[in-house]
Design an enzyme around this catalytic site. Structure first.
Site, PDB file in Angstrom:
ATOM      1  N   ASP A 185       0.836  -1.154  -0.015  1.00  0.00           N
ATOM      2  CA  ASP A 185       0.113  -0.012   0.022  1.00  0.00           C
ATOM      3  C   ASP A 185       0.877   1.124  -0.212  1.00  0.00           C
ATOM      4  OD1 ASP A 185       0.016   1.591   3.101  1.00  0.00           O
ATOM      5  OD2 ASP A 185       0.282  -0.820   3.287  1.00  0.00           O
ATOM      6  N   SER A 186       0.553   2.143  -0.460  1.00  0.00           N
ATOM      7  CA  SER A 186       1.176   3.657  -0.559  1.00  0.00           C
ATOM      8  C   SER A 186       2.491   3.680  -1.152  1.00  0.00           C
ATOM      9  CB  SER A 186       0.675   4.189   0.879  1.00  0.00           C
ATOM     10  OG  SER A 186       1.064   5.686   0.729  1.00  0.00           O
ATOM     11  N   ALA A 187       3.434   3.908  -0.123  1.00  0.00           N
ATOM     12  CA  ALA A 187       4.646   3.930  -0.672  1.00  0.00           C
ATOM     13  C   ALA A 187       5.254   2.452  -0.901  1.00  0.00           C
ATOM     14  CB  ALA A 187       5.552   4.730   0.275  1.00  0.00           C
TER      15      ALA A 187
ATOM     16  N   GLY B  75       3.505   0.391  -2.501  1.00  0.00           N
ATOM     17  CA  GLY B  75       3.343  -0.052  -3.780  1.00  0.00           C
ATOM     18  C   GLY B  75       4.498   0.654  -4.744  1.00  0.00           C
TER      19      GLY B  75
END
Length: 323
Positions: free
Chosen positions: A164-166, A168
Site C-alpha cells: 500500500d501507498s509507498a 506500492g
C-alpha cells in the site's frame, strides 16, 4: 462498486478534512518531534479504526540470509491459518511515506488479509527515513523476497505480493528488476508511483484529499529520496517499457489524491502488455481497506482482494499441472 460512498465514509472524509488534513499541514517531518507525532497519530488511527486482532498470531523474524543480509519482519497468521513452514504465502510491503509505519501499525490489516485469503502473511520491517535513505528500504524489500524464495524455499508462483501507498512504489520497483522472480499476482492499495506528486496535484484540482496536501506529502517522501535525483530509474519507474508485471489488482479511494497514480499505473501496465484490474472506490480515503470501522466499503473491497488472490493462485497451480 457503488455509485457513491456510504454516509459513514463520506462523513469520515469530511471530518478528516477538518482535522487530519489540518494537522498534517503544521507537523514538520524534518524535525524529530514532528515526525514522532505523525507516527503516533497514524498508529492510533489504524488501531482505532482497523479490523479486530482476535485470533491473529504473530511470529517475529530477525535473521540473516545466507549471503549475510539482515532481515527483520514478522509472520502474521489469521484465525485458522496453519503454522509451520509455508508452501504458499502473501508478502506484504507496508506504506508509510518511507518514514511513518511498520509491520506493527499494519498488523490489523495483514491479520485480516491472512484470515480472508487463508495465507500466512510475511511483512518486512524495512528501515525508515530519515535515518535510512534511498535505496535502503528497497534493499530491505528485496531481501525479504529473496529470503522467502531462496532460504525458505517457497515457490514464487505460489505467492502474491501486496503493498500500500509507498509500499506500492517499493513493490513495483522490486518487480521491475530483471533478477526478481515474479509472484503469481500483485495487489496494490492506493499505490504511490509518481514521487514528484505531479499527478497528485492534478487530482487535487478535482478534489482535495481529506488526509493530506500534496505539498505536505512530498516533504515526507523527500526524507527518503531527496539526496537522489528524481530521474533515477529506481524512483521514476518505467512501467511501460520495463518488464511486464504479473496480473495486478489496484484499489484506490475516489477521495484521495493518489487515485491519479492508480489510474496511470493501470494504464501503463496494460500498455506494457500486462493484465490489470483497477477499482477506484467512490468517496474513499487513502488505504481505506485498513479502516473497516470507518469505511464499511473495506469489507467488500477485501472480498474482491480475496477472490483475486484465490483466482491467481489457482491459475498458477493449473499452469504448473499442465506443464
Amino acid at each position: 462498486m457503488p455509485a457513491q460512498g456510504s454516509l459513514r465514509s463520506r462523513t469520515a472524509a469530511t471530518v478528516s478534512g477538518l482535522t487530519l488534513r489540518q494537522i498534517s499541514a503544521v507537523l514538520p517531518p524534518e524535525q524529530a518531534w514532528g515526525l514522532w507525532l505523525s507516527r503516533q497519530i497514524v498508529a492510533r488511527i489504524m488501531a482505532a479504526f482497523g479490523p479486530s486482532l482476535s485470533g491473529v498470531r504473530v511470529d517475529p523474524v530477525d535473521t540473516h540470509l545466507t549471503d549475510g543480509r539482515r532481515l527483520i519482519g514478522e509472520w502474521v497468521r489469521g484465525r485458522g491459518v496453519p503454522t509451520g513452514a509455508p508452501d504458499r504465502a502473501l508478502y506484504y510491503v507496508h506504506g508509510s511515506g518511507y518514514a511513518l509505519c511498520s509491520p506493527r501499525t499494519h498488523r490489523r490489516l495483514t491479520g485480516w488479509l491472512s484470515a480472508a485469503t487463508g495465507l500466512p502473511v510475511f511483512t518486512v520491517d524495512y528501515r525508515l527515513a530519515p535515518r535510512h535513505r534511498f535505496p535502503t528500504a528497497a534493499d530491505d524489500v528485496r531481501a525479504g523476497w529473496d529470503w522467502l524464495i531462496d532460504d525458505l524455499g517457497v515457490p514464487p508462483g505460489r505467492m502474491v505480493i501486496a503493498g500500500d501507498s509507498a509500499g506500492g512504489h517499493l513493490t513495483v520497483d522490486l518487480l521491475l528488476q530483471t533478477a526478481t522472480a515474479h509472484p503469481a499476482a500483485l495487489v496494490l492499495l492506493s499505490p504511490l508511483i509518481d514521487l514528484t506528486f505531479t499527478r497528485a496535484r492534478e487530482r487535487e484540482l478535482l478534489r482535495r484529499d481529506p488526509a493530506i496536501r500534496s505539498r505536505d506529502a512530498i516533504r515526507l517522501v523527500e526524507l527518503y529520496c531527496a539526496a537522489e535525483q528524481p530521474t533515477h530509474p529506481r524512483l521514476t519507474l518505467d512501467v511501460v517499457t520495463g518488464r511486464r508485471l504479473p496480473p495486478t489488482l489496484i484499489q484506490a479511494g475516489g477521495a484521495e489524491m493518489l487515485a491519479g497514480d492508480a489510474i496511470a499505473l493501470a494504464d501503463d501496465i496494460r500498455a506494457a502488455g500486462g493484465s490489470c484490474e483497477l477499482q477506484v472506490w467512490p468517496d474513499q480515503v487513502h488505504v481505506f481497506q485498513a479502516l473497516p470501522r470507518l469505511a464499511p466499503e473495506a469489507v467488500p473491497a477485501m472480498r474482491e482482494i480475496t477472490a483475486f488472490v484465490a483466482d491467481a493462485l489457482s491459475a498458477g497451480d493449473a499452469d504448473r499441472a499442465v506443464s
